[in-house]
Design a protein around this motif. Structure first.
Motif, PDB file in Angstrom:
ATOM      1  N   ARG A 242     -46.643 -73.345  39.811  1.00 41.10           N
ATOM      2  CA  ARG A 242     -46.779 -71.926  39.470  1.00 41.10           C
ATOM      3  C   ARG A 242     -48.086 -71.661  38.745  1.00 41.10           C
ATOM      4  NH1 ARG A 242     -40.758 -70.884  36.854  1.00 41.10           N
ATOM      5  NH2 ARG A 242     -39.521 -71.153  38.775  1.00 41.10           N
ATOM      6  N   GLU A 246     -51.700 -69.636  39.752  1.00 37.90           N
ATOM      7  CA  GLU A 246     -52.239 -68.631  38.829  1.00 37.90           C
ATOM      8  C   GLU A 246     -53.699 -68.939  38.497  1.00 37.90           C
ATOM      9  OE1 GLU A 246     -51.725 -67.500  34.119  1.00 37.90           O
ATOM     10  OE2 GLU A 246     -49.988 -68.287  35.208  1.00 37.90           O
ATOM     11  N   ASP A 279     -40.348 -72.579  45.833  1.00 37.91           N
ATOM     12  CA  ASP A 279     -40.078 -71.795  44.632  1.00 37.91           C
ATOM     13  C   ASP A 279     -40.536 -70.358  44.838  1.00 37.91           C
ATOM     14  OD1 ASP A 279     -39.391 -71.635  41.686  1.00 37.91           O
ATOM     15  OD2 ASP A 279     -41.488 -71.046  41.633  1.00 37.91           O
ATOM     16  N   GLU A 281     -41.249 -67.927  42.603  1.00 40.98           N
ATOM     17  CA  GLU A 281     -42.359 -67.503  41.756  1.00 40.98           C
ATOM     18  C   GLU A 281     -43.677 -68.122  42.214  1.00 40.98           C
ATOM     19  OE1 GLU A 281     -41.779 -67.772  37.588  1.00 40.98           O
ATOM     20  OE2 GLU A 281     -39.663 -67.202  37.667  1.00 40.98           O
ATOM     21  N   ALA A 282     -43.629 -69.346  42.700  1.00 38.95           N
ATOM     22  CA  ALA A 282     -44.848 -69.962  43.238  1.00 38.95           C
ATOM     23  C   ALA A 282     -45.333 -69.212  44.474  1.00 38.95           C
ATOM     24  CB  ALA A 282     -44.591 -71.429  43.563  1.00 38.95           C
ATOM     25  N   GLU A 285     -47.191 -66.073  43.290  1.00 37.89           N
ATOM     26  CA  GLU A 285     -48.541 -66.388  42.827  1.00 37.89           C
ATOM     27  C   GLU A 285     -49.461 -66.729  43.991  1.00 37.89           C
ATOM     28  OE1 GLU A 285     -49.575 -65.974  39.828  1.00 37.89           O
ATOM     29  OE2 GLU A 285     -47.612 -65.491  38.978  1.00 37.89           O
TER      30      GLU A 285
END
Length: 436
Positions: A242, A246, A279, A281-282, A285
């Motif tokens: 993650r 970012e 994932d 959230e990954a 990003e």
């Protein structure tokens, strides 16, 4: 007589015992003594809610620095804390290059030995920042000794003491801010160690490592750092993946295109893997990084988009539209999207009443009977898709050739609208619709 005396002594002892018992309880405040009950002092009146005034304060010191209000939770630090700590160091003066070399040698000796007291190591890291504030970067010998400090800085970032790790990360971030690309060798050496701090359970260590990486990405634009970041995008640790995407998004925003050209293929492949990441959230990003890739390499970004499955393409389109970045979509998707929006518009906004002479000028230049025709409807040119207009033009040309075979030149009046043929007129994407 003796019995009476004994009785009086017993009564006296009982009275003394009762008095001492009352006084002991009065100390605890549970029951007032007889003396206190005789002379009562009125309690001072307090304004406000009596319930709140009787409540004990939970924390008299107020909110703590780096507390739960920060993004990383209790104990976390951010970039503002780093900026404050850059100059919050003891002031020193540099009188000569020799003195600077002696100071740096002593700092390296302390930081290279983890047997030294952790407080001494933290002060040694602060001493490096003090030298930077005093202008150590103006001396040529400073960069030579800085190369020798790479191992000591890495050892400090691996320390078990969170305070030492925090000071090491702040010092590295300050070096990157002051030196810029001159800190290339030190940044390349310390970044892998900083990535190891990201999944640390101690918030002060994890957030310090992340903040230091952000400062390095912003101020030290060295292409050799790109493989170090992209390799962590496929890490087994979910928090590392993650954060890595970012950091990659920040890199694509801050760096110039010429610094990224040699690693364009690696960036494309990394972003593609991120869009397919397990994932959620990954994946979010990774979608953000697509926008930066599109700004630097439009062709590679469009190729990447076309290689995605329809479901991932739809997710990427949804994200880009929600973030107001429709321009980052490939050209084919933007044209189809705009034409679809034009079809979904109300009828009154798509069609407008046109001047008959304007319609006549479009259909047949120089027509003498155009003013006799009633008002007609004309399609707005802003709603016409480029691809649809090209197809309509070819269709119109084919209709004209077919019409010349069906109708004679003398059968109709010259310049008449009927000479165009109803089918041919309807085939034009830019022509007006006539009511027969």
């Amino acid at each position: 007589m003796e019995q009476g005396v004994v009785l009086l002594k017993y009564i006296f002892l009982m009275l003394c015992a009762d008095k001492s018992f009352d006084d002991e309880e009065s100390v605890d405040g549970n029951r007032p003594s007889s003396a206190a009950s005789a002379f009562k002092v009125p309690a001072p009146k307090t304004s406000g809610n009596p319930v709140n005034s009787a409540r004990k304060p939970a924390s008299a010191g107020g909110p703590k620095v780096g507390g739960a209000s920060k993004e990383g939770g209790a104990g976390a630090v951010d970039e503002e804390d780093f900026i404050k700590a850059f100059t919050d160091v003891p002031s020193v003066q540099i009188y000569s290059s020799r003195e600077l070399e002696e100071t740096l040698n002593k700092i390296r000796e302390i930081l290279s030995d983890d047997k030294h007291d952790w407080d001494q190591r933290a002060n040694a890291l602060k001493k490096i920042r003090s030298l930077l504030v005093a202008g150590a970067a103006q001396y040529d010998c400073f960069f030579q000794h800085l190369r020798l400090l790479d191992g000591a800085l890495k050892l400090s970032a691996k320390d078990l003491r969170s305070q030492v790790v925090r000071e090491a990360c702040i010092t590295v971030a300050h070096l990157s801010t002051v030196l810029g690309n001159k800190f290339d060798h030190g940044a390349e050496a310390i970044v892998p160690t900083l990535f190891n701090l990201v999944p640390n359970s101690a918030k002060v260590m994890a957030t310090s490592g992340c903040a230091a990486i952000r400062f390095i990405i912003r101020h030290t634009h060295v292409p050799r750092l790109i493989p170090l970041i992209t390799s962590n995008c496929t890490s087994k640790s979910v928090p590392v993946r993650r954060r890595s995407f970012e950091f990659l998004d920040l890199l694509l925003q801050e760096w110039q295109t010429h610094s990224l050209e040699r690693h364009a293929a690696v960036l494309v492949e990394t972003i593609k893997k991120g869009i397919h990441d397990a994932d959620a959230e990954a994946r979010v990003e990774a979608r953000k990084t697509y926008m930066g890739l599109r700004n630097h390499f439009p062709g590679e970004a469009e190729t990447l988009y076309n290689s995605l499955e329809p479901s991932y393409q739809k997710s990427l389109q949804t994200y880009l539209k929600s973030s107001g970045s429709v321009a980052s979509l490939p050209q084919s998707d933007r044209s189809s999207s705009s034409s679809q929006e034009s079809l979904n518009r109300p009828f009154s906004s798509k069609w407008s009443t046109a001047n008959p002479s304007t319609v006549a000028g479009r259909v047949s230049a120089g027509s003498s009977k155009a003013s006799c025709l009633p008002g007609s409807l004309q399609r707005s040119r802003s709603d016409i898709d480029v691809n649809a207009a090209a197809g309509a033009k070819a269709h119109h040309a084919a209709g004209q050739s077919a019409r010349s075979g069906r109708l004679g030149a003398g059968a109709l009046n010259p310049g008449s609208y009927a000479s165009l043929g109803k089918k041919a007129f309807w085939g034009s994407g830019e022509s007006a619709k006539l009511n027969y």
